[in-house]
Design a protein around this motif. Structure first.
Motif, short mmCIF file in Angstrom:
data_model
loop_
_atom_site.label_atom_id
_atom_site.label_comp_id
_atom_site.label_asym_id
_atom_site.label_seq_id
_atom_site.Cartn_x
_atom_site.Cartn_y
_atom_site.Cartn_z
N TYR A 244 1.01 -1.30 0.20
CA TYR A 244 -0.21 -0.43 0.11
C TYR A 244 0.83 1.48 0.56
N ASP A 245 0.26 2.38 0.33
CA ASP A 245 1.11 3.72 0.05
C ASP A 245 1.53 4.08 0.97
N GLN A 246 3.24 4.38 1.60
CA GLN A 246 3.92 4.42 1.95
C GLN A 246 4.35 5.90 3.35
N ALA A 247 3.28 6.63 2.53
CA ALA A 247 3.29 7.53 3.92
C ALA A 247 3.12 7.93 4.73
N SER A 248 2.44 7.13 5.45
CA SER A 248 2.59 6.72 6.29
C SER A 248 4.19 6.26 6.75
N THR A 249 4.49 5.39 6.00
CA THR A 249 5.60 4.93 6.74
C THR A 249 6.86 6.18 6.85
N GLN A 250 6.85 6.18 5.91
CA GLN A 250 7.43 7.68 5.84
C GLN A 250 8.06 8.48 6.43
N GLU A 251 6.92 8.73 7.10
CA GLU A 251 6.50 9.62 8.22
C GLU A 251 6.82 9.15 9.42
N ALA A 252 6.10 7.49 10.07
CA ALA A 252 7.22 6.94 11.44
C ALA A 252 8.81 6.90 11.41
N ALA A 253 9.13 6.76 9.94
CA ALA A 253 10.58 6.86 9.63
C ALA A 253 11.09 7.43 10.62
N THR A 254 10.47 9.02 9.61
CA THR A 254 11.71 10.65 9.90
C THR A 254 11.18 10.70 11.93
N TYR A 255 10.02 10.41 12.00
CA TYR A 255 10.17 10.99 13.11
C TYR A 255 11.17 10.03 14.48
N PHE A 256 10.83 8.52 14.15
CA PHE A 256 12.08 7.58 14.92
C PHE A 256 12.79 8.36 14.88
N GLU A 257 13.69 8.44 13.41
CA GLU A 257 14.68 8.53 13.36
C GLU A 257 15.50 10.65 14.42
N ASP A 258 14.40 11.07 13.94
CA ASP A 258 14.27 12.89 14.98
C ASP A 258 14.36 12.04 16.04
N PHE A 259 13.99 11.17 16.86
CA PHE A 259 13.58 11.02 18.21
C PHE A 259 15.50 10.05 18.32
N LEU A 260 15.72 10.13 17.88
CA LEU A 260 17.08 8.79 18.20
C LEU A 260 17.86 10.19 17.76
N ILE A 261 17.78 11.52 17.57
CA ILE A 261 18.99 11.96 17.10
C ILE A 261 18.53 13.06 18.20
N LEU A 262 17.42 13.58 18.68
CA LEU A 262 17.30 14.47 20.21
C LEU A 262 17.36 13.76 20.79
N PHE A 263 17.56 12.42 21.52
CA PHE A 263 17.21 12.07 22.51
C PHE A 263 18.03 10.39 23.07
N PRO A 264 19.23 11.12 22.81
CA PRO A 264 19.53 9.83 22.34
C PRO A 264 19.92 8.65 24.14
N GLY A 265 19.60 9.34 25.13
CA GLY A 265 19.69 9.05 26.23
C GLY A 265 18.27 8.37 26.64
N ASP A 266 17.35 8.69 26.18
CA ASP A 266 15.67 8.90 26.86
C ASP A 266 15.50 6.97 26.70
N PRO A 267 14.76 6.54 27.82
CA PRO A 267 14.88 4.99 28.01
C PRO A 267 13.92 4.61 26.43
N GLY A 268 13.42 5.22 25.91
CA GLY A 268 12.48 5.42 24.93
C GLY A 268 13.40 4.79 23.65
N VAL A 269 14.67 4.56 23.87
CA VAL A 269 15.95 4.47 22.44
C VAL A 269 15.07 2.98 22.26
N ALA A 270 15.26 1.68 22.42
CA ALA A 270 15.03 0.91 22.16
C ALA A 270 13.44 0.85 21.65
N ARG A 271 12.42 1.33 22.06
CA ARG A 271 11.26 0.71 21.17
C ARG A 271 11.24 1.65 19.95
#
Length: 361
Positions: A244-271
Motif C-alpha cells: 500500500y501507500d507508504q506515506a505513513s511509513t515514511q512519516e513514522a520512520a522520520t519521527y523515529f529517526e528524529d527521536f533517536l537524534i534528539l533524545f539519544p539517552g531517553d529510555p525509549g531508545v530501544a522502542r
C-alpha cells in the motif's frame, strides 16, 4: 523536520465557552472578594468591600441564600446546597457572593459525581473571575474531572443515576483546560491526554494532530520525548503493509529517526530503534515488490534496477538488501541474455534481401 498535521477545529464546547466568556450578559469581573464563614453569624466580608448590588433587599436576599446554602452543606444536604448556590449565581450575578457560590456549587457537583455540571461551573468561574486566587486549584479540579471521564467514570444525573460512559467528553474537557490555561503546568499533560483519548477512541489522525500540537506548542516540556515517540508510533499504526501507500511509513520512520537524534539517552531508545527497523523493512519491501513487477511482468530491466537499488539504500545492512542484490544479479543476467550480439546483427544485415527499385517509385 517536524510534520504539521492540518489543524482541526476545537470542539464545539470550547467555542461555546468562548462565546459565554466574551458575549455573556454578565461582565467579565476580576474581583473575587474573600468571604469568611462563621457558623453563628453566617458569611462575612472584608470591611469596605462593595456588595455589587444596588438594592438593600437584594443584598439581604443574596446573603440569606448564601447562609442557607452553607448550612445545608454542613448538614450533608449537598443537592439542596448546590441548588441554593446556583440560585445566588442566577439571581445575583454581580454580587460579591457569586464567585464563592460558583466555587462551592462546583465542588458539591463534583462530590455528587455530577462531573459535567461541576466542570461547567468551574469554567464559568474562571471566565468571569480570571484573577481569582483559586485559578490553579480550579484548573486542577477540571483536569481531575476530564481524567475521570476519559478513564470511564460515568456522570451521575441529579447526583444519583449513572449515565453512559463518555470518553469523548473527557477529551473535549481536556481541550477546554488547554484553552483556559495554555501556559499552566496542566496544559502539556492535557495535550497528552487528548492524544491518548483519541487513540483510545480509534481516532488516529486526531491523535497525531494532538501529539503534533504538543511538540510544537510545548517544545521544552518534559513530556516532549514521549510525545515524539508516540507520534512516530501513531503514524506507524496507520501502515497497512508494503503493498500500500507508504506515506505513513515514511512519516513514522522520520519521527523515529528524529527521536533517536534528539533524545539519544531517553529510555525509549530501544522502542524507537525497533520501530525504525520495522518501518525500514516495510519501505524496503515495498521497493522490492515494485522492482519484481518491472522485472518479472514487464521485462523492464532499467526500472527494476532502480527499485532494487532503492531497497538497498533504504536498509543496506539487512536480509532484504541481500535479497535485492541477488535479484540485481538476475536482472543483469536476463538483460545480457536478451541483448543481441554483434555477429547476429551483422548476419542479419548481410542476409537481408535487397528491395527492388523501380523507375518512378
Amino acid at each position: 523536520m517536524i510534520f504539521s498535521a492540518p489543524r482541526r477545529r476545537l470542539p464545539l464546547l470550547i467555542a461555546a465557552l468562548a462565546v459565554l466568556a466574551l458575549a455573556s450578559p454578565f461582565k467579565r469581573d476580576a474581583r473575587a472578594v474573600n468571604l469568611t464563614w462563621d457558623p453563628d453569624t453566617g458569611w462575612q466580608t472584608a470591611s469596605g468591600a462593595p456588595p455589587g448590588l444596588s438594592s438593600l433587599d437584594d443584598r439581604r436576599s443574596a446573603l440569606s441564600l448564601m447562609n442557607s446554602a452553607r448550612r445545608a452543606e454542613e448538614r450533608g444536604s449537598k443537592g439542596a446546597a448546590a441548588k441554593r448556590y446556583a440560585r445566588v449565581v442566577k439571581r445575583y450575578p454581580t454580587s460579591i457572593y457569586t464567585p464563592e457560590a460558583l466555587y462551592r456549587g462546583a465542588d458539591l457537583y463534583l462530590q455528587r459525581k455530577q462531573y459535567n455540571k461541576a466542570f461547567d461551573a468551574y469554567s464559568q468561574l474562571i471566565a468571569r473571575y480570571p484573577n481569582t486566587d483559586r485559578f490553579n486549584e480550579i484548573i486542577g479540579r477540571q483536569y481531575q474531572i476530564a481524567s475521570a471521564l476519559l478513564d470511564g467514570a460515568r456522570n451521575r444525573w441529579w447526583g444519583f443515576f449513572p449515565g453512559f460512559t463518555d470518553r469523548g467528553k473527557g477529551v473535549q474537557q481536556f481541550e477546554v483546560v488547554v484553552w483556559e490555561a495554555p501556559y499552566s503546568d496542566y496544559a502539556p499533560l492535557a495535550m497528552m491526554n487528548i492524544a491518548r483519548g483519541h487513540q483510545r477512541l480509534g481516532n488516529e489522525m486526531e491523535a497525531i494532530d494532538a501529539y503534533d500540537r504538543m511538540i510544537n506548542n510545548y517544545p521544552d516540556s518534559l513530556l516532549g520525548p514521549d510525545a515524539y515517540l508516540r507520534l512516530a508510533e501513531a503514524h506507524a499504526s496507520l501502515v497497512d503493509g508494503p503493498e500500500y501507500d507508504q506515506a505513513s511509513t515514511q512519516e513514522a520512520a522520520t519521527y523515529f529517526e528524529d527521536f533517536l537524534i534528539l533524545f539519544p539517552g531517553d529510555p525509549g531508545v530501544a522502542r524507537a530503534e525497533e520501530g525504525l527497523d520495522e518501518m525500514r523493512t516495510v519501505l524496503a519491501q515495498s521497493k522490492i515488490k515494485i522492482a519484481d513487477f518491472y522485472f518479472k511482468k514487464r521485462d523492464n530491466y532499467t526500472a527494476a534496477r532502480v527499485f532494487y537499488n532503492e531497497a538497498i539504500t533504504i536498509y543496506p545492512n539487512s536480509d532484504i538488501a541481500e535479497h535485492a542484490r541477488a535479484q540485481l544479479a538476475k536482472v543483469d543476467a536476463a538483460a545480457a541474455k536478451h541483448q543481441p550480439s554483434d555477429n547476429d546483427g551483422a548476419g542479419s544485415a548481410g542476409g537481408a534481401k535487397k528491395k527492388k527499385r523501380f523507375l518512378f517509385f
